[in-house]
Design an enzyme around this catalytic site. Sequence first.
Site, short mmCIF file in Angstrom:
data_model
loop_
_atom_site.label_atom_id
_atom_site.label_comp_id
_atom_site.label_asym_id
_atom_site.label_seq_id
_atom_site.Cartn_x
_atom_site.Cartn_y
_atom_site.Cartn_z
N ARG A 60 0.88 -1.32 0.10
CA ARG A 60 0.03 -0.01 0.03
C ARG A 60 0.81 1.30 -0.09
NH1 ARG A 60 -4.95 0.90 3.50
NH2 ARG A 60 -3.53 0.87 5.02
N ASP A 61 2.17 1.11 0.02
CA ASP A 61 3.26 2.40 -0.06
C ASP A 61 4.25 2.03 -0.84
OD1 ASP A 61 3.46 5.07 0.33
OD2 ASP A 61 4.51 4.61 2.28
N LEU A 62 4.14 1.45 -1.87
CA LEU A 62 5.26 1.28 -2.86
C LEU A 62 5.66 2.37 -3.66
CD1 LEU A 62 3.98 -2.14 -4.60
CD2 LEU A 62 5.92 -1.70 -2.88
N ASN B 119 10.46 3.61 -0.95
CA ASN B 119 10.59 2.35 -0.05
C ASN B 119 11.11 1.10 -0.84
OD1 ASN B 119 9.41 3.55 1.94
ND2 ASN B 119 7.31 3.30 1.31
#
Length: 458
Positions: A151-153, A157
Amino acid sequence: MSAMDETMVTDDGLDAYLDAVARSDAYRVERTLGSRDGLTELVYFAGEGGTRLGPFVRKRIELATGLGGAYEELLRAQCAGRRFCHLPRVVECYKTGSELVVVTEYVPGETLAAYVARRGGSPALAREVFPVLCEAVAELHGVCDPPLIHRDLKPQNVIIAPEGLFLIDFGIARRYRDDAASDTVHLGTRAYAPPEQYGFGQTDVRSDVYALGQLLAFCLTGEEPRPGFDTTAHAAEVTPALAPVFARATAFDPAERYADVPTLAEAFAEAVFRADALSLKPATKVAAPASAVRTESAPVPATGAEPAAPSAVRTESAGPSAGAAATTGAPSALTEDAPPAAVTRAASQGSRLPWGGIAWNVTIAVFVLVCFAAVVNEVLHPSAANAGKPLWYLGLLGLGLVFPAMGGMSYLACNRPALALVLPVVARRTRRQDALVLILYLVIVFAILVVVTPPSAA
């Protein structure tokens, strides 16, 4: 149930609470890495006799937020004997009062954002990185069932290290729930998050497929998604063969996207193969299945024990989508140096220069020259408002504050890929970094002007 499981699952006993606090006190903070979704620190473990192990990454997450469950899932998988190629090892995961404390191994390397900035976006870089990135995300999805969704690619990251490619920061990762119509809204990074992540539905593996489509465009173009700029459309212009891949991966409706990450990786490999065939180039030699070499150490007891230092180096298969990486013929060394960004980008686009960006930058340069002439004229021939003020003050005001402010904002508005052709250092920096430097400079000069401003004439 082991002591580790007791501290990981619940924190209702005084002994477990005191033991967790004691372990927390044994870590020494080197520096703070961030504060989003919980305080993140680089720490070392101070053991008996002055021993010092690490570094590790420690994340403190408020239990009230409901975040951080992915780390508990990763630890359970590790305790069950699972070993991962692209996910940092979880050293400890326990609760103290109102916090979930997670300690993971520190992966030294550079972020994908820095890697692309240094080398420049290009089809060659995308072939090299994207198949392995798909392997990493597929590995995360396979940790448990239902799968874990990152959900936070985003480029920040993804870490590219000598040992391989790693995903980090699972703070907002969550498992798919059949009984949920939607999940927490306003999480993730807007440029890479799919529509359903902002209240239009529940995230699942296709949400990470959307982010991977945006990351593929970033690897190809070096451009971050931003309002008013369609990164995937730009990437499709750079490599028309991938246009259908972008369109399907980033479709607004999740039902129209690729069903999972291995399917996306396979579509990418097929598109690259067709592009090579159409270009009538010699066939690319098929590489062996990708593999990752990484550092691994034994699990750490959760109670009264020091974290084990990394010890053995191992080699494991890269995961379910290794075949997709092999068909692309991508190099296995992710940190191999390449030609300068400007040269790479020009070659990848068929030796076409970014004429639109060059024209825009020339227009900005003319504007800056006009501003400079106007500021110099005001210093030498002050207007009525500045009449009578000393020349040194007018020079500091005009050339030290006004012109740098106008010139700095003009620089930030420049087309960076075109500017990197003449200033390669631009490819290694971001607009945010340059904006922070400009703001700091203007604040300092403004403070000096406030102190030295001569009194107004009576």
